[in-house]
Write a protein that holds these residues in place. Sequence first.
Motif, PDB file in Angstrom:
ATOM      1  N   LEU A 110      21.687  18.369   5.062  1.00 30.04           N
ATOM      2  CA  LEU A 110      21.269  19.331   6.086  1.00 30.04           C
ATOM      3  C   LEU A 110      20.024  18.877   6.826  1.00 30.04           C
ATOM      4  CD1 LEU A 110      21.727  22.552   3.919  1.00 30.04           C
ATOM      5  CD2 LEU A 110      23.408  21.429   5.404  1.00 30.04           C
ATOM      6  N   ALA A 111      19.175  18.105   6.169  1.00 26.86           N
ATOM      7  CA  ALA A 111      17.944  17.629   6.807  1.00 26.86           C
ATOM      8  C   ALA A 111      17.440  16.418   6.041  1.00 26.86           C
ATOM      9  CB  ALA A 111      16.877  18.714   6.833  1.00 26.86           C
ATOM     10  N   ARG A 112      16.733  15.549   6.768  1.00 25.55           N
ATOM     11  CA  ARG A 112      16.186  14.325   6.180  1.00 25.55           C
ATOM     12  C   ARG A 112      14.841  14.056   6.846  1.00 25.55           C
ATOM     13  NH1 ARG A 112      20.195   9.829   7.256  1.00 25.55           N
ATOM     14  NH2 ARG A 112      21.344  11.089   5.750  1.00 25.55           N
ATOM     15  N   GLU A 113      13.830  13.764   6.041  1.00 28.12           N
ATOM     16  CA  GLU A 113      12.493  13.509   6.578  1.00 28.12           C
ATOM     17  C   GLU A 113      11.878  12.306   5.873  1.00 28.12           C
ATOM     18  OE1 GLU A 113      11.117  14.939   9.121  1.00 28.12           O
ATOM     19  OE2 GLU A 113      12.559  16.581   9.402  1.00 28.12           O
ATOM     20  N   THR A 114      11.045  11.564   6.607  1.00 28.06           N
ATOM     21  CA  THR A 114      10.397  10.367   6.063  1.00 28.06           C
ATOM     22  C   THR A 114       8.892  10.458   6.261  1.00 28.06           C
ATOM     23  OG1 THR A 114      12.315   8.956   6.446  1.00 28.06           O
ATOM     24  CG2 THR A 114      10.190   7.857   6.262  1.00 28.06           C
ATOM     25  N   ARG A 115       8.153  10.040   5.263  1.00 27.78           N
ATOM     26  CA  ARG A 115       6.696   9.902   5.361  1.00 27.78           C
ATOM     27  C   ARG A 115       6.314   8.481   4.989  1.00 27.78           C
ATOM     28  NH1 ARG A 115       2.837  14.993   4.091  1.00 27.78           N
ATOM     29  NH2 ARG A 115       3.905  16.514   5.438  1.00 27.78           N
ATOM     30  N   VAL A 116       5.471   7.870   5.806  1.00 31.92           N
ATOM     31  CA  VAL A 116       5.017   6.507   5.561  1.00 31.92           C
ATOM     32  C   VAL A 116       3.780   6.544   4.682  1.00 31.92           C
ATOM     33  CG1 VAL A 116       4.160   4.389   6.624  1.00 31.92           C
ATOM     34  CG2 VAL A 116       5.969   5.708   7.748  1.00 31.92           C
ATOM     35  N   LEU A 117       3.822   5.787   3.585  1.00 31.99           N
ATOM     36  CA  LEU A 117       2.677   5.704   2.677  1.00 31.99           C
ATOM     37  C   LEU A 117       1.765   4.546   3.031  1.00 31.99           C
ATOM     38  CD1 LEU A 117       4.527   6.319  -0.720  1.00 31.99           C
ATOM     39  CD2 LEU A 117       3.427   8.001   0.757  1.00 31.99           C
ATOM     40  N   GLY A 118       2.361   3.483   3.586  1.00 32.60           N
ATOM     41  CA  GLY A 118       1.558   2.327   3.972  1.00 32.60           C
ATOM     42  C   GLY A 118       0.836   1.714   2.796  1.00 32.60           C
ATOM     43  N   ALA A 119      -0.418   1.349   3.030  1.00 33.24           N
ATOM     44  CA  ALA A 119      -1.202   0.687   1.978  1.00 33.24           C
ATOM     45  C   ALA A 119      -1.522   1.621   0.831  1.00 33.24           C
ATOM     46  CB  ALA A 119      -2.491   0.132   2.573  1.00 33.24           C
ATOM     47  N   GLY A 120      -1.387   2.947   1.045  1.00 39.19           N
ATOM     48  CA  GLY A 120      -1.686   3.900  -0.017  1.00 39.19           C
ATOM     49  C   GLY A 120      -0.545   4.145  -0.967  1.00 39.19           C
ATOM     50  N   GLY A 121       0.512   3.344  -0.868  1.00 45.52           N
ATOM     51  CA  GLY A 121       1.693   3.585  -1.670  1.00 45.52           C
ATOM     52  C   GLY A 121       1.507   3.431  -3.158  1.00 45.52           C
ATOM     53  N   GLU A 122       0.431   2.778  -3.594  1.00 43.16           N
ATOM     54  CA  GLU A 122       0.188   2.614  -5.021  1.00 43.16           C
ATOM     55  C   GLU A 122      -0.912   3.544  -5.534  1.00 43.16           C
ATOM     56  OE1 GLU A 122       0.027  -1.356  -6.532  1.00 43.16           O
ATOM     57  OE2 GLU A 122       1.306  -2.153  -4.950  1.00 43.16           O
ATOM     58  N   ASP A 123      -1.469   4.361  -4.667  1.00 41.46           N
ATOM     59  CA  ASP A 123      -2.459   5.352  -5.083  1.00 41.46           C
ATOM     60  C   ASP A 123      -1.743   6.611  -5.558  1.00 41.46           C
ATOM     61  OD1 ASP A 123      -5.332   6.530  -4.973  1.00 41.46           O
ATOM     62  OD2 ASP A 123      -4.114   7.953  -3.814  1.00 41.46           O
ATOM     63  N   ARG A 124      -2.085   7.094  -6.759  1.00 41.57           N
ATOM     64  CA  ARG A 124      -1.335   8.201  -7.348  1.00 41.57           C
ATOM     65  C   ARG A 124      -1.349   9.438  -6.456  1.00 41.57           C
ATOM     66  NH1 ARG A 124      -1.150  12.833 -10.083  1.00 41.57           N
ATOM     67  NH2 ARG A 124       0.361  12.987 -11.787  1.00 41.57           N
ATOM     68  N   ALA A 125      -2.529   9.845  -6.013  1.00 42.83           N
ATOM     69  CA  ALA A 125      -2.615  11.072  -5.220  1.00 42.83           C
ATOM     70  C   ALA A 125      -1.845  10.945  -3.915  1.00 42.83           C
ATOM     71  CB  ALA A 125      -4.083  11.408  -4.943  1.00 42.83           C
ATOM     72  N   ALA A 126      -1.979   9.787  -3.262  1.00 42.01           N
ATOM     73  CA  ALA A 126      -1.271   9.590  -2.000  1.00 42.01           C
ATOM     74  C   ALA A 126       0.233   9.564  -2.222  1.00 42.01           C
ATOM     75  CB  ALA A 126      -1.734   8.290  -1.352  1.00 42.01           C
ATOM     76  N   ARG A 127       0.644   8.970  -3.321  1.00 44.63           N
ATOM     77  CA  ARG A 127       2.075   8.856  -3.599  1.00 44.63           C
ATOM     78  C   ARG A 127       2.674  10.226  -3.922  1.00 44.63           C
ATOM     79  NH1 ARG A 127       5.264   4.941  -3.860  1.00 44.63           N
ATOM     80  NH2 ARG A 127       7.146   4.887  -5.129  1.00 44.63           N
ATOM     81  N   VAL A 128       2.045  10.960  -4.815  1.00 41.24           N
ATOM     82  CA  VAL A 128       2.547  12.291  -5.156  1.00 41.24           C
ATOM     83  C   VAL A 128       2.530  13.188  -3.920  1.00 41.24           C
ATOM     84  CG1 VAL A 128       2.075  14.383  -6.496  1.00 41.24           C
ATOM     85  CG2 VAL A 128       1.942  12.143  -7.595  1.00 41.24           C
ATOM     86  N   GLY A 129       1.434  13.125  -3.149  1.00 38.11           N
ATOM     87  CA  GLY A 129       1.358  13.935  -1.943  1.00 38.11           C
ATOM     88  C   GLY A 129       2.420  13.557  -0.924  1.00 38.11           C
ATOM     89  N   GLY A 130       2.707  12.268  -0.807  1.00 33.06           N
ATOM     90  CA  GLY A 130       3.737  11.826   0.128  1.00 33.06           C
ATOM     91  C   GLY A 130       5.118  12.311  -0.264  1.00 33.06           C
ATOM     92  N   VAL A 131       5.428  12.272  -1.566  1.00 37.39           N
ATOM     93  CA  VAL A 131       6.731  12.750  -2.038  1.00 37.39           C
ATOM     94  C   VAL A 131       6.845  14.254  -1.813  1.00 37.39           C
ATOM     95  CG1 VAL A 131       8.202  13.059  -4.058  1.00 37.39           C
ATOM     96  CG2 VAL A 131       7.021  10.886  -3.707  1.00 37.39           C
ATOM     97  N   ARG A 132       5.817  14.994  -2.220  1.00 35.46           N
ATOM     98  CA  ARG A 132       5.857  16.447  -2.009  1.00 35.46           C
ATOM     99  C   ARG A 132       5.967  16.793  -0.529  1.00 35.46           C
ATOM    100  NH1 ARG A 132       0.872  18.107  -6.040  1.00 35.46           N
ATOM    101  NH2 ARG A 132       2.077  18.366  -7.976  1.00 35.46           N
ATOM    102  N   GLY A 133       5.202  16.088   0.297  1.00 38.80           N
ATOM    103  CA  GLY A 133       5.222  16.375   1.725  1.00 38.80           C
ATOM    104  C   GLY A 133       6.576  16.109   2.348  1.00 38.80           C
TER     105      GLY A 133
END
Length: 428
Positions: A110-133
Amino acid sequence: MSVISGSPQQLRRANLGAVLDVAWGAGPFTATDAIGATGLTRTTVLGLCDDLVGLGWLRELGPERLPGDRAKGRPARRYAFDPRAGHVVGVDAGQHRVTASVADLAGAVLARETRVLGAGGEDRAARVGGVRGAVDDALHGAGTHAGSVLVTVVGVPAPTDVLGRPPASEDGFWARMNPDLVAALARPGQHVVVDNDANLAAIAEGAVGAGVGARSFVTLLSGERFGAGLMVDGVLLRGRHGGAGEMHVLDLVDGVGSASGLAATVRQWLAEDAGLARLRRRLPAEPEFADVAAAALAGDRDAQGVVDRLGDRLARVCAVLGGLLDVERVIVGGAVATSVGPVLERTTASLAAYMHLPVPEVVASALGADGVHLGAVRRALALVREDPLALTLPAVPASDGAEPEPSRADAVARADRRAAGAAATAPA
């Protein structure tokens, strides 16, 4: 003659499951259809259908007189599975970007969304926040909310055990890719699974991709790192720690030397090989795999040399997989799949020189970058179907000014009371 034993509640639950299994994907059906498929009596089937309507799994449709019905008399009651009774979420939590999909219970995205993590992809907070977002964005795009989600499946570039945990690694990369995402995404009433991304891509390929019709194939994710989903004789191989298909063994393979994927290898060669200086000047400022493949197709000799080297390297990788597993097909997946054609031509030409067994067919995935999140949706749906009655569907909201709809839990309780009452009044 076999005898089915169990409490009235257990028997009722089994019968509910049998009728629901008939309804799932069958389109509109009548009690007669369910009777023919289950062997239950009409009274029992009608009661079960009423319960499943109350639980939210079925919708009762308007009655319709079927061909051959007499002009008089009540027309047949009709039911249909309700694919919008709940939702599933599939997530591709890659190293640098996250894609989340929301699907109904029939598997329609029904819907698909993408968030770019970039260089922060290995930072825990950025990664968890990116998945949740990404998940929240996709739910919003689907016009629903987190409370409607029954199962979420997340694919990560790391092996996972049955609890979704990564094994220890010397550099800690696997833990950074999977920073306890099961706990991070947990919500009341929702089941969360974290799985290896290549395994999920293999599930998608086997269901709707290049693996359809093949019992033994490998899905090789080939962008930043090689990772393989191994389907052998119709079974997805996982291993003791979920590490089947991890490709660090390529460190030991002559002519390969690492698990770096095609995209990462191209960037490394362009940055370090002085002989490619002319090619670098003809490419964009930050060239990617697709740029080199396009230049090769356009006749650039230097780019064609890179493609030849990549094809030979990939042939050695396919020879390792084909020689160990004797598969029919190697499916090259991930974002590089859309432009990998020139490389596969060289791979196919070279592969026979590296193998004794009949060589597998090497093909590009038509799913490309979508394979992981589509596989995650497929696995989430399979988990719902394994035991749907263990899940509680979201409550039906009341319309303005109307009495609140009974909760799903109330509907379950009513079904159990009906079963108990029927047992108590049944003749000995």
